[in-house]
Each structure stands twice: as C-alpha cells, then as structure tokens.
Enzyme design. Structure first.
Site, PDB file in Angstrom:
ATOM      1  N   CYS A  93       0.829  -1.200   0.000  1.00 24.49           N
ATOM      2  CA  CYS A  93       0.000   0.000   0.000  1.00 24.49           C
ATOM      3  C   CYS A  93       0.870   1.260   0.000  1.00 24.49           C
ATOM      4  O   CYS A  93       1.435   1.609  -1.021  1.00 24.49           O
ATOM      5  CB  CYS A  93      -0.996  -0.041   1.157  1.00 24.49           C
ATOM      6  SG  CYS A  93      -2.455   0.931   0.779  1.00 24.49           S
TER       7      CYS A  93
ATOM      8  N   GLY B  16       3.710   1.489   1.029  1.00 25.06           N
ATOM      9  CA  GLY B  16       5.011   0.967   0.608  1.00 25.06           C
ATOM     10  C   GLY B  16       5.134   0.883  -0.902  1.00 25.06           C
ATOM     11  O   GLY B  16       6.237   0.939  -1.456  1.00 25.06           O
TER      12      GLY B  16
ATOM     13  N   HIS C 282      -3.405  -5.035   0.330  1.00 19.20           N
ATOM     14  CA  HIS C 282      -2.841  -5.603   1.567  1.00 19.20           C
ATOM     15  C   HIS C 282      -2.885  -7.131   1.516  1.00 19.20           C
ATOM     16  O   HIS C 282      -3.793  -7.742   2.091  1.00 19.20           O
ATOM     17  CB  HIS C 282      -3.628  -5.103   2.781  1.00 19.20           C
ATOM     18  CG  HIS C 282      -3.441  -3.650   3.055  1.00 19.20           C
ATOM     19  ND1 HIS C 282      -2.383  -3.163   3.785  1.00 19.20           N
ATOM     20  CD2 HIS C 282      -4.170  -2.575   2.673  1.00 19.20           C
ATOM     21  CE1 HIS C 282      -2.472  -1.840   3.863  1.00 19.20           C
ATOM     22  NE2 HIS C 282      -3.542  -1.464   3.191  1.00 19.20           N
TER      23      HIS C 282
ATOM     24  N   GLU D  50      -1.258  -9.153   3.114  1.00 15.05           N
ATOM     25  CA  GLU D  50      -1.072  -9.731   4.455  1.00 15.05           C
ATOM     26  C   GLU D  50      -2.381 -10.188   5.086  1.00 15.05           C
ATOM     27  O   GLU D  50      -2.385 -11.096   5.911  1.00 15.05           O
ATOM     28  CB  GLU D  50      -0.356  -8.730   5.380  1.00 15.05           C
ATOM     29  CG  GLU D  50      -1.122  -7.457   5.730  1.00 15.05           C
ATOM     30  CD  GLU D  50      -0.891  -6.296   4.765  1.00 15.05           C
ATOM     31  OE1 GLU D  50      -0.497  -6.555   3.613  1.00 15.05           O
ATOM     32  OE2 GLU D  50      -1.114  -5.131   5.158  1.00 15.05           O
TER      33      GLU D  50
HETATM   34  N1  GLN Z   1      -2.038   6.661   2.806  1.00 15.96           N
HETATM   35  C1  GLN Z   1      -2.169   5.937   1.584  1.00 15.96           C
HETATM   36  C2  GLN Z   1      -3.531   6.102   0.947  1.00 15.96           C
HETATM   37  O1  GLN Z   1      -4.453   6.511   1.594  1.00 15.96           O
HETATM   38  C3  GLN Z   1      -1.851   4.471   1.796  1.00 15.96           C
HETATM   39  C4  GLN Z   1      -2.851   3.781   2.659  1.00 15.96           C
HETATM   40  C5  GLN Z   1      -2.307   2.490   3.243  1.00 15.96           C
HETATM   41  O2  GLN Z   1      -1.115   2.257   3.266  1.00 15.96           O
HETATM   42  N2  GLN Z   1      -3.195   1.669   3.754  1.00 15.96           N
HETATM   43  O3  GLN Z   1      -3.699   5.824  -0.211  1.00 15.96           O
END
Ligand code: GLN
Length: 535
Positions: free
Chosen positions: A383, A385, A512, A514
């Site tokens: 995400c 990352g 995600h 995970e």
């Molecule tokens: N802050 C980022 C977004 O809102 C990533 C969100 C996250 O890592 N869950 O898109």
C-alpha cells in the site's frame, strides 16, 4: 440450533482473548462444526477505521470492506475462513441502529430503553453472525466490570436465560506471580468471576493466563471459589508461538467439554496439521532476517508491533513455508532518518514497508526503499510501501525530481501518486468514516512478471484500504525508465502492482496481501519475497 460461546476477560487487558477465541474456533472447526467467531468492541466508533493505530493496533479489513479490530485477523488466520461485516460489532453500530429505528417509528411509540431495546439489537447481531453457522464465538472486548461494556454482558446474560442449553460462557483471567512473593495468586481471578456473578453470569470455564504453568493446587482453588469443576479450569501459560494455543487448549479437553455442555455430539479432533506447524516453528531452521520499516513502532519507551500484526504473521507464515526461521526487526523510520539507511539496513535479507498514512517518517522511508533498490535487497511494499516506492523510482531513476504524493504535498509539481476522484469528493464533504477504497477488488496480472509467477494465475482478488493511487499521467514516463506495471484492475484503469524487473525482487502492491495469509496457506507474494530473501 445455533450455539453461542461468550469469551470475556478479567483482571487486565491484553490477555490474548482473541487468540483464545481463534484457537477454540479452530478446534471446533477441526471437528467439523461451522464456526463464526465475532468481536465486540465497546467504543462508540462505528468501525476501527477512524481510530489511531497506536491506540488500538492494526485496522483489519474484511473481504466485504469493513475496517475492524485486529482480532478478526487472528480468527481468519486460525480458521482459514474469511469473515464478514456481521463478525464485528461496536457500541456505535448498535446505538446507531437503535436510534435509526427510533426515528423511523419502528418501536411504535414505546419507550426506547437500554434493556430490552439495546440488548435485543445486540442479540439480533449475534444471531446474524450465526446464520448458516453452528457455533458463534463472541469475544467481549475489554474486561469485566468496565462501565462501557456492561450492556454486552447484559445481552450475554439474557441470551443464556432464554436459551440455557445453547450458551456457554468462558472467562479468561490473569494469574499474577508477584516478584516479592514468588507465588501464583488466584484472588484477582476469583474477584473477576465475582464481578461476572454480580452481573448474573456464572462462567462455565475459567482460563488462567499466566507466565508460568498453573499447578493443580491453584486449579482446585479457582474451581472451589468460582463454583466450577476442576477440569473446567484451564491453564494457558506463555508459550513460544501463538500457534501452540489450539493444541494447548485441546490437550486440556476444552473443545470436548464445551461441546458436551452445548449438547453437541462428541468430537474427535485431529490436530495433526497444527502439530506439524508447531514442529516447524520450533525446529532449528536457517534464519532469514527481515526489516520492517514503519512509523508506528515507538510508544513511549516501548516498541509496539501490534500495528503491523498481519504483516508480521504473513512474513512468519511465508518463512516457515520456505523452511526458514523468521528473524524480524522493527525499524522506526525516525532511526533511518537519524542514522542513515545503510547503517540501519545493512545485513538484512529483505525489507518490507507496510501501509501507513501521513507525513511523518516519509522521506526516511523513501531512503530505505532507495537502499533496497540500489543494493539489490528484496523489497516488498504494501500500500503506502508501493506508493512510496513509486515516488522513489520517479525521483531517483526517472529523474522526476519533484515527484510526490498528493496526500503530503498537494502543491507538488509532479503528483505521481494522487487522490482517487471519488475520494476527493468525500474528503470535501468530510465523509471520513468507512469511505476509503475498501475490501476485496479484482486485479489482473501482466505476463512475465514476478507477481504472476508467484500467484500462478492472472486473475486475483486482494483487499484494499486507501484513498490515493498511482497517477496514470506518469505511466509512460515511468515505464520507459524501467518500472513494470505488473497488475491493474481488470479494466486497466488503476495500477495495483509495480515491479522493477532487473532486481532480485522488488514488488510494490496497492493492496494488503497480508490480510489473506494463514499459516496453512501462506500468501504467494510473501512466499516469493522470502524465497528471494533466503537467497
Ligand atoms: N495513505 C495511503 C492512501 O491513503 C496508503 C494507505 C495504506 O497504506 N493503507 O492511499
């Protein structure tokens, strides 16, 4: 007839009620029962999405897009079955529904009261979680005696009164060994059961959580003072791995006795898969050293890893599947800032940057990603990352010096990560709760990518939680510079995965993964990442 098992806690919080609930779910499922574990949280938030992670740990996301307490992640990991909205209830949800009904005159002129209207709504929700299931396990958040969760205990009492043969209550209490005494004390647990009694609830089982194993003498004491047979007092001492708990509880016949109480047929459990897993976990495997770089680790003088629990578990699952012992190090992005990426990150076999929000630690995290890219260290970005990996690549490889994300610098010249159009509308209206891009969405993988190789199939589904996304205006430029778009939504509109082909393993995903990893079905991307790290 659906059966209901309440799991409450006493003396202190953080007793592992979630793991107890998950473990008992696994034991019962293992015996062929369809289980539905659910978590009850006492706060007024409608979901966990609006709570700071440092307060409450990870925000888990269900397939159908509810942001929940991290315990749902434990339930899914232990049972291997996806849960849904019905498996999570908060005081906020309950009151919102009661008040909605009141405003639409559904109570037809009655006084709307905590009892029976609120308790009825709680029981209705518990029953909803039990549709098409045989056993609902309800983990009551918080500890007994708190003002805030009393109404849920009241609902538990009423359900038992209405259906005595269908309800079991398990109380998990802490057994301290004060240093100056060197003796395990049972009084706090006894008193916590007294509080339960005063609320009209007699527990059927007491699980004693402790650092050391509980001896027979303490078991007898708890049995006598808590009004239950000695066999119904179950020991739950600290163990090396949470995945030992199902075996530990089963050895003490908990599953068998619970079934007996509920009038369910005698169960024959085969926990051989769990035994095999625990054997792997405890065996002397070669190590794989993984750094997880995040900003939510530090809390006062303590390091919290609960915020990234699913990421950590997924790394463990993948390591065991690769015949490796995971050695995880939490790295606070602040430390990368202070000491430099090379000093902090040298010596790791792989680097993970998990999800996150906001500005703090961002530039340091980008430096950590740059370190992974330039030094051929396997990298998995989840995400945020993935978004930060895109920014790093844009700045340092594609030469787009001012590349940034709209989340942090909306005025930046090159917003390689920008807000999703429908999210923008919601933000303008201050609609923050439950409005991110949430839940499972399909993704199509591109040929010749590491992702496709890992998944072994082109069409996948993964869970999301974000407001920002890859800006397609920069797609050509970044691709020309060598970034591979490895996955998109089936219509090709949203970029979901980026990779760097000439790197041992550099994959960033907008979702995600995970959340879908379990010890018996480790996630393919994590598996491929650990395989690369192991080399
Ligand atoms: N802050 C980022 C977004 O809102 C990533 C969100 C996250 O890592 N869950 O898109």
């Amino acid at each position: 007839m659906t059966k209901y098992i309440f799991i409450s806690g006493g003396v202190i919080s953080g007793l592992g009620k979630g793991i107890t609930t998950a473990s008992l779910s696994a034991i019962l499922q293992n015996n062929g029962y369809k289980v539905s574990p659910m978590k009850v949280d006492m706060y007024l938030n409608i979901d966990a999405g609006t709570i700071r992670p440092i307060e409450h740990g990870e925000v888990f996301v269900t397939e159908d897009g509810l942001e929940t307490d991290q315990d749902l992640g434990n339930y899914e990991r232990f049972t291997g079955e996806p849960l849904h909205r019905v498996n999570y209830m908060t005081t906020g949800q309950v009151y919102a529904e009661v008040l909605r009904k009141e405003r639409s005159f559904e109570y037809e002129g009655e006084d709307v009261e905590a009892i029976p209207h609120v308790t009825d709504e709680i029981i209705r929700r518990i029953k909803m979680a039990g549709e098409d299931k045989e056993i609902v396990l309800i983990e009551l958040g918080g500890t007994v005696g708190e003002y805030q969760n009393g109404i849920f205990f009241e609902a538990a009492r009423i359900l038992k009164m209405n259906e005595p043969e269908n309800v079991v209550h398990i109380h998990v209490a802490y057994l301290p060994v004060p240093g100056h005494l060197g003796e395990m004390k049972t009084k706090p647990a006894q008193q916590s059961v007294r509080i339960l009694n005063s609320m009209g609830i007699q527990p059927d089982f007491v699980i004693g959580r402790s650092e050391q194993p509980m001896d027979q003498k303490r078991k007898e004491k708890i049995a006598l003072f808590c009004n239950i047979p000695t066999e119904a007092v179950i020991g739950n001492p600290d163990v090396e791995s949470i995945y030992q708990i199902p075996l530990l509880l089963a050895e003490q016949n908990l599953g068998f006795m619970v079934c007996e109480k509920l009038g369910l047929k005698e169960i024959k459990s085969d926990l051989s898969l769990w035994k095999k897993l625990v054997k792997t976990i405890k065996s002397d495997l070669p190590e794989v050293k993984i750094a997880v770089v995040g900003k939510y680790f530090g809390s006062g003088d303590y390091m919290l890893s609960d915020v990234y629990i699913s990421v950590i578990e997924a790394i463990k699952h993948a390591s065991w599947a690769n015949g490796k012992k995971p050695v995880l190090t939490w790295i606070d992005s602040d430390d990368v800032e202070k000491q430099g990426a090379a000093k902090i990150l040298g010596g790791f076999d792989g680097i993970v940057v998990p999800g996150g929000f906001g500005e703090r630690g961002i530039e340091a995290t980008i430096k950590a990603i740059q370190y992974a890219r330039e030094n051929q260290v396997p990298y998995l970005g989840l995400c945020y990352g993935m978004q930060l990996a895109t920014i790093e690549f844009a700045r340092n490889v594609a030469g787009i010096k001012g590349a940034h994300t709209e989340e942090i610098d909306p005025k930046a010249k090159d917003l390689v990560i920008h807000i999703m159009p429908d999210q923008q509308k919601k933000m303008l209206k201050q609609e923050y709760g439950g409005t991110m891009r949430l839940g499972a969405w399909p993704c199509k993988l591109a040929k010749g990518t590491k992702s496709l190789e890992a998944y072994g199939q082109a069409n996948i589904k993964e869970r999301h939680r974000h407001r920002y996304e890859f800006n397609n205006d920069y797609k050509d430029q970044l691709e020309k510079a060598g970034l591979k778009i490895a996955g998109t939504t089936p219509d090709g509109k949203l970029v979901e995965i980026v990779e760097i082909p000439d790197h041992p393993f550099f994959v960033g995903v907008q979702f995600h993964p995970e959340f879908q990893s379990t010890p018996f079905a480790p996630h393919p991307l994590f598996k491929a990442f650990i395989e690369a790290a192991g080399k």
